[in-house]
Design an enzyme around this catalytic site. Structure first.
Site, PDB file in Angstrom:
ATOM      1  N   ILE A 115      36.521  43.233  43.296  1.00  9.17           N
ATOM      2  CA  ILE A 115      36.510  41.770  43.210  1.00  9.17           C
ATOM      3  C   ILE A 115      36.214  41.141  44.565  1.00  9.17           C
ATOM      4  O   ILE A 115      36.052  39.940  44.683  1.00  9.17           O
ATOM      5  CB  ILE A 115      37.845  41.239  42.637  1.00  9.17           C
ATOM      6  CG1 ILE A 115      37.720  39.792  42.164  1.00  9.17           C
ATOM      7  CG2 ILE A 115      38.980  41.383  43.665  1.00  9.17           C
ATOM      8  CD1 ILE A 115      38.932  39.269  41.427  1.00  9.17           C
ATOM      9  N   GLY A 116      36.129  41.984  45.607  1.00 12.28           N
ATOM     10  CA  GLY A 116      35.817  41.484  46.940  1.00 12.28           C
ATOM     11  C   GLY A 116      35.245  42.568  47.843  1.00 12.28           C
ATOM     12  O   GLY A 116      35.041  42.338  49.029  1.00 12.28           O
ATOM     13  N   GLY A 117      35.007  43.745  47.257  1.00 12.26           N
ATOM     14  CA  GLY A 117      34.469  44.865  48.030  1.00 12.26           C
ATOM     15  C   GLY A 117      35.185  46.163  47.768  1.00 12.26           C
ATOM     16  O   GLY A 117      34.981  47.152  48.478  1.00 12.26           O
ATOM     17  N   SER A 118      36.022  46.224  46.744  1.00  6.52           N
ATOM     18  CA  SER A 118      36.956  47.334  46.571  1.00  6.52           C
ATOM     19  C   SER A 118      36.333  48.646  46.119  1.00  6.52           C
ATOM     20  O   SER A 118      36.979  49.689  46.185  1.00  6.52           O
ATOM     21  CB  SER A 118      38.067  46.943  45.587  1.00  6.52           C
ATOM     22  OG  SER A 118      38.886  45.968  46.164  1.00  6.52           O
ATOM     23  N   LYS A 156      41.851  55.445  39.500  1.00  6.12           N
ATOM     24  CA  LYS A 156      42.648  54.542  40.327  1.00  6.12           C
ATOM     25  C   LYS A 156      43.972  54.232  39.627  1.00  6.12           C
ATOM     26  O   LYS A 156      44.024  54.141  38.396  1.00  6.12           O
ATOM     27  CB  LYS A 156      41.835  53.266  40.556  1.00  6.12           C
ATOM     28  CG  LYS A 156      42.364  52.313  41.601  1.00  6.12           C
ATOM     29  CD  LYS A 156      41.362  51.180  41.786  1.00  6.12           C
ATOM     30  CE  LYS A 156      41.792  50.196  42.846  1.00  6.12           C
ATOM     31  NZ  LYS A 156      40.791  49.099  42.988  1.00  6.12           N
ATOM     32  N   SER A 209      40.078  48.201  47.816  1.00  5.38           N
ATOM     33  CA  SER A 209      41.350  48.692  47.328  1.00  5.38           C
ATOM     34  C   SER A 209      41.269  50.072  46.687  1.00  5.38           C
ATOM     35  O   SER A 209      42.295  50.666  46.335  1.00  5.38           O
ATOM     36  CB  SER A 209      41.922  47.697  46.305  1.00  5.38           C
ATOM     37  OG  SER A 209      41.102  47.632  45.152  1.00  5.38           O
ATOM     38  N   LEU A 220      46.623  44.966  45.368  1.00  7.57           N
ATOM     39  CA  LEU A 220      45.247  45.332  44.999  1.00  7.57           C
ATOM     40  C   LEU A 220      44.214  44.477  45.732  1.00  7.57           C
ATOM     41  O   LEU A 220      43.059  44.412  45.315  1.00  7.57           O
ATOM     42  CB  LEU A 220      45.027  45.201  43.481  1.00  7.57           C
ATOM     43  CG  LEU A 220      45.703  46.262  42.607  1.00  7.57           C
ATOM     44  CD1 LEU A 220      45.571  45.880  41.127  1.00  7.57           C
ATOM     45  CD2 LEU A 220      45.065  47.620  42.844  1.00  7.57           C
TER      46      LEU A 220
END
Length: 560
Positions: free
Chosen positions: A243-246, A149, A222, A197
């Protein structure tokens, strides 16, 4: 000079920004394109009239040899490592095949931000020479190509924190990359990520990443560039952050495997220049994105075998047993969460949950029961505010520095937190609230009496571009810091109009649920794969992999 412009399929353009920013962006993209020889351009007719599903183009375009097709299509990372170790394949042949396929994948999905085939082949040549002279490999990943990434520092290449103003050329590897290099990995590209991001869609100034299964849909974010690249077999093993589904969202959107460990399981030192203020209360996880369950295990085992906690004291020392882990109970108690109590998933997701429930109920080693959702809407409000303790000021500053436009999804994710920067006391209160929520949820899990939970990855299949608004099914697990794997199912979205919500769930659960139904009615999701998410308690990462191994033994993944 090439005889034609660099081919790149784009369906929905991204915002342009100021003239000065457009000039800057074009110079960066021009630097990328200049490194691609014209013989690797795909035929123009694929650009002029692209199919909805572009996954066959790498095979159809005529650029890859039969051996290169075999290398990229028929092996996972573990198999490639074995074939190189046995000298059935050379590291050079593998690096060449994946580098070529990666640049083809980029032309149909916009999944890359850097591509360096010459450097990869040179490194692979050195590895082949080492093996020839010593009779052994440098490590368990000798010759295995790994994609990275954009924000992960790799010596000699650019990274950014999701804004062009933060783009820098790195002089040394970050901790995890250094470990992978030592283990023999070959790096050949860096993948696209969204502005800030913090989108569940990868839309950057360099372009919008398209879902290979249906280019009218998002590849997720992301880590969407990674997911699209792997779905197109331009990589079989990449690294995501979450951090939230990336990790989980793009893996689910693109039909691949992804794993978000509990925080501080894997090394992330120097992953992001300047760090992330969100980590004051919500910790980022790093993990593998790949084409097989055993590659999740391979990645975790090889990284943790290097004892990264000796260099980074933040890391929790938990010996890795992975797929060989003996699970808690027999039968394993699996909770099925059909919805989160706030947004009912769209019909194909419900169909996949029904498929999983019926399949697990047929296996002797599993006991299946309902799992009740827990205060999801509250958790999502809390996490959205915790992401931006500076009230969004840092994001706006980075954009203003270069004239970069604020994308719609950036505006969406910061709006709950916009305002004055929080005080130390307010950040502390967020932590107290978070920790109490986690304790309350732990009691809820115990009352449900399950070992793992199966639930959706997202509110639907891959979403239409610029509509990745609802992070409920992934961000909740970040808030409570639970490990989660995302796995494919045989379910795909049908043609528009072929299915709708069942009569039993005709009434929306909330205004957000009503909006999700509207998006379903308006969208065309044909061909989108449906993955499911399997979650365990915090730091029960080994037990989660052990459960997945039991599922594998029972034939749960036999369709893949």
């Amino acid at each position: 000079m090439p005889s034609r412009p660099f081919p790149l399929i784009q369906t929905v353009p991204v915002a342009e920004g100021t003239p000065e920013f457009v000039e800057l962006k074009n110079s960066i993209v021009g630097e990328f394109v200049a490194k691609v020889p014209e013989e690797l351009y795909i035929p123009q007719h694929f650009i002029d009239s692209p199919p909805k599903n572009v996954t066959a183009i790498p095979r159809q375009c005529g650029i890859l040899t039969q051996q290169e097709l075999d290398i990229t299509e028929n092996h996972d990372a573990a198999a490639l490592a074995g074939l190189i170790r046995k000298r059935v394949l050379t590291a050079v042949a593998v690096a060449t095949a994946f580098a070529k396929r990666a640049i083809i994948a980029h032309q149909v999905s916009c999944c890359l931000v850097e591509w360096f085939m010459d450097e990869a082949v040179q490194r692979a040549r050195e590895l082949d020479e080492y093996q020839a002279s010593t009779g052994t490999t440098v490590g368990p990943l000798h010759g295995v190509p790994i994609s990275l990434k954009e924000h992960m520092p790799l010596a000699g290449h650019y990274s950014s924190a999701g804004y062009v103003s933060t783009r820098v050329k790195d002089t040394q590897d970050c901790h995890m990359v250094a470990i992978l290099r030592k283990l023999g990995a070959v790096f050949y590209c860096k993948t696209n990520q969204p502005q800030s991001l913090m989108h569940l869609e990868t839309d950057s100034p360099y372009g919008r990443v398209l879902n290979p299964h249906n280019i009218t849909l998002s590849a997720g974010g992301s880590t969407g560039g990674e997911a699209a690249l792997i779905a197109l077999r331009g990589s079989v093993l990449g690294i995501g952050t979450d951090i939230g589904g990336s990790i989980r969202c793009p893996s689910g959107f693109c039909g691949i495997y992804g794993f978000k460990p509990t925080s501080y399981m894997l090394p992330m030192h120097d992953f992001l220049h300047g760090g992330a203020a969100a980590e004051l209360n919500i910790l980022i996880s790093a993990g593998p994105m790949c084409t097989s369950l055993r590659d999740i295990d391979l990645f975790m085992e090889t990284i943790l075998s290097q004892r990264p906690y000796l260099a980074d004291p933040r890391l929790v020392r938990i010996p890795w047993t992975g797929l060989t882990t003996n699970v808690w109970t027999n039968p394993i108690k699996v909770g099925i969460m059909m919805d989160d109590g706030h947004i009912q998933p769209q019909p194909p997701v419900t169909r996949a949950l029904d498929w999983a429930k019926a399949r697990l109920e047929s296996f002797k080693n599993f006991q299946v029961k309902p799992f009740k959702p827990y205060r999801t809407a509250e958790a999502i409000k809390l996490i959205r505010k915790a992401y931006w303790p500076d009230g969004g000021r840092g994001t706006k500053h980075h954009l203003q520095e270069t004239g970069e436009p604020m994308f719609a999804l950036t505006k969406h994710i910061i709006e709950d937190a916009e305002g004055p920067e929080l005080t130390a006391s307010e950040v502390h209160q967020q932590r107290l609230t978070r920790d109490q929520f986690r304790c309350d949820f732990a009691r809820h899990w115990t009352e449900q009496d399950v070992d793992v939970v199966i639930c959706p990855v997202f509110v639907g299949p891959a979403c239409a571009h610029d509509t990745a608004f609802y992070w409920n099914y992934t961000a909740f697990w970040n808030y409570v810091d639970c490990p989660a794997a995302v796995v494919p199912t045989p379910v795909k979205a049908l043609k528009k109009g072929a299915e709708d919500y069942a009569p039993s769930n005709k009434t929306p659960l909330s205004e957000e649920c009503k909006h999700v139904r509207q998006l379903w009615a308006e969208g065309d999701f044909e061909g989108a794969p449906i993955n499911l998410q399997i979650v365990a308690r915090k730091y029960h990462d080994n037990e989660l992999l052990g459960t997945l191994h039991t599922m594998l033994g029972e034939g749960f993944f036999s369709f893949a």
